[in-house]
Scaffold this active site. Structure first.
Site, PDB file in Angstrom:
ATOM      1  N   ASP A   1       1.232  -1.177  -0.328  1.00  0.00           N
ATOM      2  CA  ASP A   1       0.030  -0.126  -0.324  1.00  0.00           C
ATOM      3  C   ASP A   1       0.974   1.236   0.082  1.00  0.00           C
ATOM      4  O   ASP A   1       0.140   2.795   0.448  1.00  0.00           O
ATOM      5  CB  ASP A   1      -0.588  -0.005   1.131  1.00  0.00           C
ATOM      6  CG  ASP A   1      -0.324  -0.030   2.469  1.00  0.00           C
ATOM      7  OD1 ASP A   1       0.828   0.102   2.890  1.00  0.00           O
ATOM      8  OD2 ASP A   1      -0.890   0.149   4.089  1.00  0.00           O
ATOM      9  N   GLY A   2       2.239   1.219  -0.119  1.00  0.00           N
ATOM     10  CA  GLY A   2       3.168   2.003  -0.366  1.00  0.00           C
ATOM     11  C   GLY A   2       3.229   3.138   1.484  1.00  0.00           C
ATOM     12  O   GLY A   2       3.596   3.879   1.420  1.00  0.00           O
TER      13      GLY A   2
ATOM     14  N   ASP B   1      18.928  -5.992   0.520  1.00  0.00           N
ATOM     15  CA  ASP B   1      18.583  -5.047   0.050  1.00  0.00           C
ATOM     16  C   ASP B   1      18.611  -4.242   1.179  1.00  0.00           C
ATOM     17  O   ASP B   1      18.309  -3.086   1.295  1.00  0.00           O
ATOM     18  CB  ASP B   1      17.006  -4.895  -0.538  1.00  0.00           C
ATOM     19  CG  ASP B   1      16.260  -5.486   0.324  1.00  0.00           C
ATOM     20  OD1 ASP B   1      16.455  -7.078   0.730  1.00  0.00           O
ATOM     21  OD2 ASP B   1      15.346  -5.200   1.040  1.00  0.00           O
TER      22      ASP B   1
ATOM     23  N   ASP C   1      17.471   0.258   7.936  1.00  0.00           N
ATOM     24  CA  ASP C   1      16.627   0.051   7.390  1.00  0.00           C
ATOM     25  C   ASP C   1      15.885  -1.161   8.643  1.00  0.00           C
ATOM     26  O   ASP C   1      16.306  -2.517   8.467  1.00  0.00           O
ATOM     27  CB  ASP C   1      16.311  -1.470   6.114  1.00  0.00           C
ATOM     28  CG  ASP C   1      16.120  -0.501   4.855  1.00  0.00           C
ATOM     29  OD1 ASP C   1      15.849   0.450   5.064  1.00  0.00           O
ATOM     30  OD2 ASP C   1      15.950  -0.634   3.585  1.00  0.00           O
TER      31      ASP C   1
HETATM   32  P1  AMP Z   1      11.411  -4.130   3.668  1.00  0.00           P
HETATM   33  O1  AMP Z   1      11.339  -5.656   4.139  1.00  0.00           O
HETATM   34  O2  AMP Z   1      11.345  -2.398   4.406  1.00  0.00           O
HETATM   35  O3  AMP Z   1      13.394  -3.732   4.259  1.00  0.00           O
HETATM   36  O4  AMP Z   1      11.169  -4.266   2.361  1.00  0.00           O
HETATM   37  C1  AMP Z   1      11.395  -5.164   2.050  1.00  0.00           C
HETATM   38  C2  AMP Z   1      10.766  -4.921   0.465  1.00  0.00           C
HETATM   39  O5  AMP Z   1       9.511  -4.418   0.486  1.00  0.00           O
HETATM   40  C3  AMP Z   1      11.392  -3.047  -0.136  1.00  0.00           C
HETATM   41  O6  AMP Z   1      11.087  -3.176  -1.862  1.00  0.00           O
HETATM   42  C4  AMP Z   1       9.442  -2.675   0.235  1.00  0.00           C
HETATM   43  O7  AMP Z   1      10.119  -0.840  -0.310  1.00  0.00           O
HETATM   44  C5  AMP Z   1       8.836  -3.522   0.274  1.00  0.00           C
HETATM   45  N1  AMP Z   1       7.749  -2.218   0.697  1.00  0.00           N
HETATM   46  C6  AMP Z   1       7.371  -3.062   2.332  1.00  0.00           C
HETATM   47  N2  AMP Z   1       6.072  -2.172   2.791  1.00  0.00           N
HETATM   48  C7  AMP Z   1       6.310  -1.642   1.835  1.00  0.00           C
HETATM   49  C8  AMP Z   1       4.681  -1.059   1.760  1.00  0.00           C
HETATM   50  N3  AMP Z   1       3.299  -1.009   2.889  1.00  0.00           N
HETATM   51  N4  AMP Z   1       3.805  -1.326   0.254  1.00  0.00           N
HETATM   52  C9  AMP Z   1       4.893  -0.908  -0.911  1.00  0.00           C
HETATM   53  N5  AMP Z   1       6.656  -1.704  -0.136  1.00  0.00           N
HETATM   54  C10 AMP Z   1       6.447  -2.067   0.404  1.00  0.00           C
HETATM   55 MG    MG Z   2      14.255  -2.285   3.481  1.00  0.00          MG
END
Ligand code: AMP
Ligand code: MG
Length: 487
Positions: A127-128, A254, A264
């Site tokens: 959901d961004g 990542d 992160d």
């Molecule tokens: P993270 O777990 O925060 O390191 O995110 C892992 C991947 O999932 C990255 O590509 C983030 O941009 C994507 N992501 C995490 N949460 C969301 C969200 N609520 N909406 C869109 N992309 C997400």
């Molecule tokens: Mg990340």
């Protein structure tokens, strides 16, 4: 969308212009009336912002990504990544934006980046959005690591968006504005390599060298020197985490920077009782990212970076693999050196104490601490009094007192330096029960516990009168502690 007037600070678009293949120009979702939950005034000042302006309507619109200075090109960055060992060729900023780069008062370049700023072309099913709790957690943890002297991305502000975020329950939404030396990740190189465009890979490596490791440019093999520098930076970083008992929680490729900054912070936490297999993340059921696995995982991630860089190391694949393997092999020595020196300092050991003697003492101590479930942070700080003749505070933490006494006799014979210990061992870390308390109160609109916690952890080495409870371990009824990803 109306283009805003210039903000008082100029934002560059270096990443966007040098690496357009990795940058999707994008705009933040509109937020009606963003409210500041936290503003990092010292950091704002270092970046040339007037904190009063950041508090203004325009300043808050800027921090939410809705007021874009003339000349800035906000982008969602592309990257790939191994998540829990499985490769995803296309991750990228699904809910984040690089607003641009800015120069601090020392002339150093930083990224200004938003998290929770709405869906992007990389959002996939997401959901961004981001919720208040995890963004405040990132704020607290990053500022704590910074105060402990550990390289890290930093948090400039958290804004409440007044937008509901639907997770297991409905949560209040937030945007985090954060600052990093860059957002280049191991996964950025994996993405570039995956395109098959070797000139893009080379441009990315040149960009990384220029931003982080300028000395590599003049090395005999600049790209190998870049890799070497990342290996050293990450080995040192992870050693620093281990020394303070920090568990990152989601060391996917990542979530690992090229700069060597921590990044992160999702399900991260600090150890309470010393426990090598401690895992806090609710999704890390296999313990892949447990405390003691972190150096191994870091080296595994660096092997993935080496694979991505391989074509830049040598024309001949076998030659490239040989030099990469050799460079990766240096991780262990860098890690051991940083860990051993850090532990020597934690124990106040004078420099004339032989490393072999120190290592034996360290290993034995950690065994005893594990057996007795000793509070990691509390113990090392208490031991400083031991160096000055009062071992009682440290001794009282052990179940097996005889074992501690025997160890302490050998340690005291080395004439440890209590002042060095006090400069090395923090009093205040973001203890899990205090983080939960602060986030829960913030969720109910009370920011006082958050402010108190931040005051403690941003001055971690100096005793602060009235802050005793911030130095104490969790009450007995707290735990087992579980944290949840920031999604
Ligand atoms: P993270 O777990 O925060 O390191 O995110 C892992 C991947 O999932 C990255 O590509 C983030 O941009 C994507 N992501 C995490 N949460 C969301 C969200 N609520 N909406 C869109 N992309 C997400
Ligand atoms: Mg990340």
């Amino acid at each position: 969308m109306t283009l805003a007037p210039a903000s008082p600070v100029a934002l560059g678009a270096r990443f966007a212009s040098e690496l357009p293949e990795l940058a999707a120009p994008w705009r933040a979702a509109s937020v009606a009336d963003p409210q500041l939950l936290a503003l990092n005034e010292p950091l704002a000042g270092r970046l040339g912002f007037d904190p009063e302006w950041l508090r203004s309507v325009d300043g808050r619109r800027f921090l939410a990504g809705n007021l874009v200075p003339t000349g800035a090109t906000p982008v969602a960055q592309a990257y790939a990544g191994h998540q829990f060992g499985g490769f995803s060729p296309r991750l990228g900023d699904g809910r984040a934006l690089l607003l641009g780069e800015l120069v601090d008062v020392d002339g150093r370049l930083h990224d200004l980046h938003l998290k929770g700023s709405g869906r992007t072309p990389f959002a996939r099913g997401g959901d961004g959005l981001a919720a208040v709790g995890p963004m405040l957690r990132e704020y607290v943890i990053s500022e704590s690591l910074f105060a402990l002297g550990i390289p890290t991305t930093r948090s400039l502000a958290v804004l409440a968006t007044q937008t509901p975020v639907y997770r297991e329950t409905t949560l209040p939404g937030a945007v985090l504005a954060r600052v990093a030396r860059s957002h280049l990740r191991v996964g950025t190189f994996q993405f570039a390599r995956g395109t098959g465009d070797l000139e893009l890979l080379r441009r990315l490596a040149d960009h990384a060298i220029a931003r982080h490791y300028a000395d590599s440019a003049t090395a005999a093999q600049p790209y190998l020197a870049l890799f070497d520098a990342v290996v050293t930076a990450q080995a040192t970083l992870v050693a620093r985490w281990m020394l303070v008992g920090f568990v990152h929680g989601v060391m996917n490729t990542d979530n690992m920077t090229i700069s060597g900054e921590s990044i992160d912070f999702g399900p991260c936490a600090f150890l309470d009782a010393f426990d090598p297999v401690a895992v806090f993340s609710s999704i890390d059921t296999g313990g892949r990212y447990a405390y003691r696995n972190q150096p191994v995982v870091a080296q595994w991630n660096l092997a993935r970076l080496a694979e991505a860089l391989l074509p830049l190391f040598a024309d001949d694949q076998e030659d490239a693999v040989a030099v990469a393997t050799e460079a990766l092999g240096r991780f262990g020595a860098h890690y051991q050196a940083a860990w051993t020196q850090g532990m020597r300092d934690k124990l106040g050991l004078p420099s004339d104490v032989d490393d072999a003697v120190a290592v034996a003492l360290i290993d034995e101590l950690l065994d005893h601490m594990q057996q007795s479930g000793v509070d990691h942070t509390g113990f090392f700080r208490a031991l400083g009094a031991g160096a000055r003749g009062d071992t009682e505070p440290a001794r009282g933490l052990f179940l097996d007192i005889a074992a501690f006494d025997a160890w302490a006799d050998r340690w005291l014979a080395l004439q440890p330096d209590g002042d060095l210990m006090d400069r090395t061992n923090p009093i205040y870390i973001p203890r899990n029960h205090l983080v939960e308390e602060a986030l829960a109160a913030a969720g109910d609109g009370d920011l006082h516990p958050l402010d108190g916690l931040l005051r403690a952890v941003t001055s971690p080495y100096r005793p602060q009168p009235g802050m005793e409870r911030y130095a104490e371990p969790a009450p007995g009824d707290f735990g087992p502690y579980r944290t949840f990803c920031g999604t």
